[in-house]
Design an enzyme around this catalytic site. Structure first.
Site, PDB file in Angstrom:
ATOM      1  N   THR A 133      11.484  -7.896 -11.175  1.00 49.24           N
ATOM      2  CA  THR A 133      10.807  -9.163 -11.442  1.00 49.24           C
ATOM      3  C   THR A 133       9.610  -9.306 -10.509  1.00 49.24           C
ATOM      4  OG1 THR A 133      12.903 -10.110 -12.116  1.00 49.24           O
ATOM      5  CG2 THR A 133      11.153 -11.677 -11.552  1.00 49.24           C
ATOM      6  N   SER A 188      -3.631  -3.138  -0.528  1.00 47.24           N
ATOM      7  CA  SER A 188      -2.525  -3.922   0.015  1.00 47.24           C
ATOM      8  C   SER A 188      -3.004  -5.316   0.409  1.00 47.24           C
ATOM      9  CB  SER A 188      -1.958  -3.194   1.240  1.00 47.24           C
ATOM     10  OG  SER A 188      -1.012  -4.008   1.888  1.00 47.24           O
ATOM     11  N   CYS A 190       3.698   4.895  20.563  1.00 45.52           N
ATOM     12  CA  CYS A 190       4.858   5.763  20.314  1.00 45.52           C
ATOM     13  C   CYS A 190       5.837   5.010  19.449  1.00 45.52           C
ATOM     14  CB  CYS A 190       5.494   6.233  21.604  1.00 45.52           C
ATOM     15  SG  CYS A 190       5.077   5.273  23.038  1.00 45.52           S
ATOM     16  N   HIS A 230      -2.000  -7.637   2.530  1.00 44.48           N
ATOM     17  CA  HIS A 230      -2.042  -8.182   3.899  1.00 44.48           C
ATOM     18  C   HIS A 230      -3.152  -7.599   4.764  1.00 44.48           C
ATOM     19  CE1 HIS A 230       0.021  -4.992   6.407  1.00 44.48           C
ATOM     20  NE2 HIS A 230       0.365  -4.565   5.212  1.00 44.48           N
ATOM     21  N   GLY A 279       0.817  -1.212   0.000  1.00 41.98           N
ATOM     22  CA  GLY A 279       0.000   0.000   0.000  1.00 41.98           C
ATOM     23  C   GLY A 279       0.849   1.261   0.000  1.00 41.98           C
ATOM     24  N   SER A 280       1.930   1.245   0.771  1.00 43.18           N
ATOM     25  CA  SER A 280       2.775   2.444   0.864  1.00 43.18           C
ATOM     26  C   SER A 280       3.361   2.814  -0.495  1.00 43.18           C
ATOM     27  CB  SER A 280       3.917   2.224   1.864  1.00 43.18           C
ATOM     28  OG  SER A 280       3.394   1.954   3.143  1.00 43.18           O
TER      29      SER A 280
HETATM   30  C1  LIG Z   1      -1.639  -0.502   6.140  1.00 41.03           C
HETATM   31  C2  LIG Z   1      -1.993   0.757   5.430  1.00 41.03           C
HETATM   32  C3  LIG Z   1      -1.121   1.304   4.470  1.00 41.03           C
HETATM   33  C4  LIG Z   1       0.235   0.714   4.171  1.00 41.03           C
HETATM   34  O1  LIG Z   1       0.144  -0.500   3.476  1.00 41.03           O
HETATM   35  P1  LIG Z   1       1.445  -1.447   3.415  1.00 41.03           P
HETATM   36  O2  LIG Z   1       1.063  -2.528   2.467  1.00 41.03           O
HETATM   37  O3  LIG Z   1       1.645  -1.959   4.798  1.00 41.03           O
HETATM   38  O4  LIG Z   1       2.558  -0.618   2.913  1.00 41.03           O
HETATM   39  C5  LIG Z   1      -1.513   2.454   3.819  1.00 41.03           C
HETATM   40  N1  LIG Z   1      -2.700   3.029   4.075  1.00 41.03           N
HETATM   41  C6  LIG Z   1      -3.555   2.541   4.982  1.00 41.03           C
HETATM   42  C7  LIG Z   1      -4.862   3.222   5.204  1.00 41.03           C
HETATM   43  C8  LIG Z   1      -3.235   1.392   5.694  1.00 41.03           C
HETATM   44  O5  LIG Z   1      -4.073   0.913   6.603  1.00 41.03           O
END
Ligand SMILES: *Cc1c(COP(=O)(O)O)cnc(C)c1O
Length: 395
Positions: free
Chosen positions: A237, A199, A324, A201, A70-71
């Site tokens: 890849t 994402s 934190c 996971h 997602g990032s």
């Molecule tokens: C978890 C999350 C991300 C980041 O996704 P990753 O696959 O862990 O990099 C981005 N945005 C939101 C809203 C998330 O909950």
């Protein structure tokens, strides 16, 4: 009893997703870019996964780009829109104050590069309105990026309405749908979404894999240079096992969406109703437009970290918005953005459920949390001051 209630952080991979991955290690181990049969067989598996993901979002396979998560998808969408915006002299971006750091920190960097960022206020109803977006759009706006659903407090944003506003104004619209994909029905065409991040996971797929949907006609700049994978927009890849696992998980989530939503919503509502009985607490997030699996509270007079540790000792895995992470004691930017003062924001608890959770587990949480809150309040000097009237209750 062991209760996993931190599904917004990550989920357990489903058996089906795990099983779908195994042939990618044992049989389809070829490089999808190789011209020989082993490579081309892997390419077919990759194409099929892309079609599956596209079907779940209501777009075409060629509009899906696989990423490392997602990032990365958020970074690429935002930086790409900024790059093409700047070319036209447009350097204004609209977002919200409670975005994930993958979005906020990318915007911070762009600000240093000369972009102007408007973060919409989320105090009212712990959400934004499409009207706020409309009012913020300017001649030089090159991107609106609003999350689909908030990861900490569960608010679900009016995405279709925002999409309509952006379409009318001719401004590209990106949404970080990492918490929504697999949990809420998405139709990128009907909702006028130009770019969307997800994402694996977060919906019982593997970690380290995600996808970026980019509507045909919207230019996309690559973040990683190298080979011509992903139509030249994301070199490297392909992580075929992870991509296939993610596609299987998303397909399951979409096929079972109604049933899972019904089950999880009932568990969520029971949990909210039970926790609301604790005195001097407040629900965080939009009560109506809310993720089916999110429960988020602030409890006055306690520290979220202590609450987590005590719950963990009782087998409950939860999360606190005030974690934190970097050793700083700053409470969550999300809780501050909705207007919680520092003291209150520190006493937060997020329980994020999945369809794997049971009613017995909810009963167990409902027995544990009030006890731990009472225990911590008994030890808290802040609570003593509140009780003595030396301090005024906020909640
Ligand atoms: C978890 C999350 C991300 C980041 O996704 P990753 O696959 O862990 O990099 C981005 N945005 C939101 C809203 C998330 O909950």
């Amino acid at each position: 009893m062991q209760v996993y209630a931190d599904n917004a952080a990550t989920t357990k991979i489903s058996k089906h997703a795990l099983q779908a991955m195994i042939p990618c290690f044992e049989t389809y181990y070829g490089n999808p870019s190789s011209l020989h049969t082993v490579g081309q067989e892997a390419k077919e598996v990759l194409d099929k996964a892309r079609e599956t993901v596209a079907k779940c979002l209501g777009c075409e396979a060629r509009e899906i780009y696989f990423t490392s998560g997602g990032s990365e998808a958020d970074n690429q969408a935002i930086r790409s829109a900024a790059f093409y915006g700047a070319k036209k002299g447009k350097k204004h971006i609209i977002s919200t104050a409670f975005e994930h750091h993958a979005v906020l920190h990318t915007l911070n960097v762009l600000e240093k590069e000369g972009f102007e960022v408007t973060l919409l206020d989320v105090k009212e109803g712990h959400n934004i309105t499409a009207q706020q977006v409309k009012d913020a759009i300017r001649e030089d706006t090159c991107l609106v990026t609003c999350m689909y659903a908030n990861n900490e407090i569960g608010s679900v944003l009016p995405i279709a309405e925002i999409g309509a506003v952006c379409k009318e104004a001719g401004v590209p619209f990106h949404t970080d749908a990492v918490q929504a994909a697999g949990h809420i029905a998405i139709d990128v065409k009907a909702q006028n979404i130009d770019m969307l991040s997800l994402s694996g996971h977060k919906f019982h797929g593997p970690k380290g894999v995600g996808a970026l949907y980019v509507r045909r006609g919207i230019p996309l700049k690559n973040l990683i240079d190298g080979g011509a994978q992903e139509r030249g927009k994301r070199a490297g890849t392909e992580n075929l096992p992870a991509i296939v696992g993610m596609a299987a998980a998303l397909e399951d989530a979409c096929n079972n969406l109604e049933e899972n939503t019904k089950k999880v919503t009932a568990l969520r509502d029971k949990l909210i109703a039970g926790l609301e009985k604790i005195p001097h607490c407040a629900l965080n997030g939009d009560r109506v437009n809310r993720l089916p699996n999110n429960v988020s509270f602030c409890f006055e007079g306690i520290e979220g970290e202590s609450l987590l540790l005590y719950l963990d000792a009782q087998g409950i895995s939860a999360s606190s918005g005030s974690a934190c992470t970097s050793g700083s004691l700053d409470p969550s930017h999300v809780l501050l953005a909705i207007g919680r003062v520092h003291d209150v924001a520190h006493g937060s608890l997020r329980l994020s459920l999945s369809h794997d959770n049971t009613e017995e587990e909810i009963d167990y949480i409902l027995q544990a949390v009030p006890q731990v809150v009472a225990l911590l309040r008994n030890m808290s000097p802040v609570w003593r001051d509140l009780q003595n009237g030396e301090r005024e209750y906020i909640l």
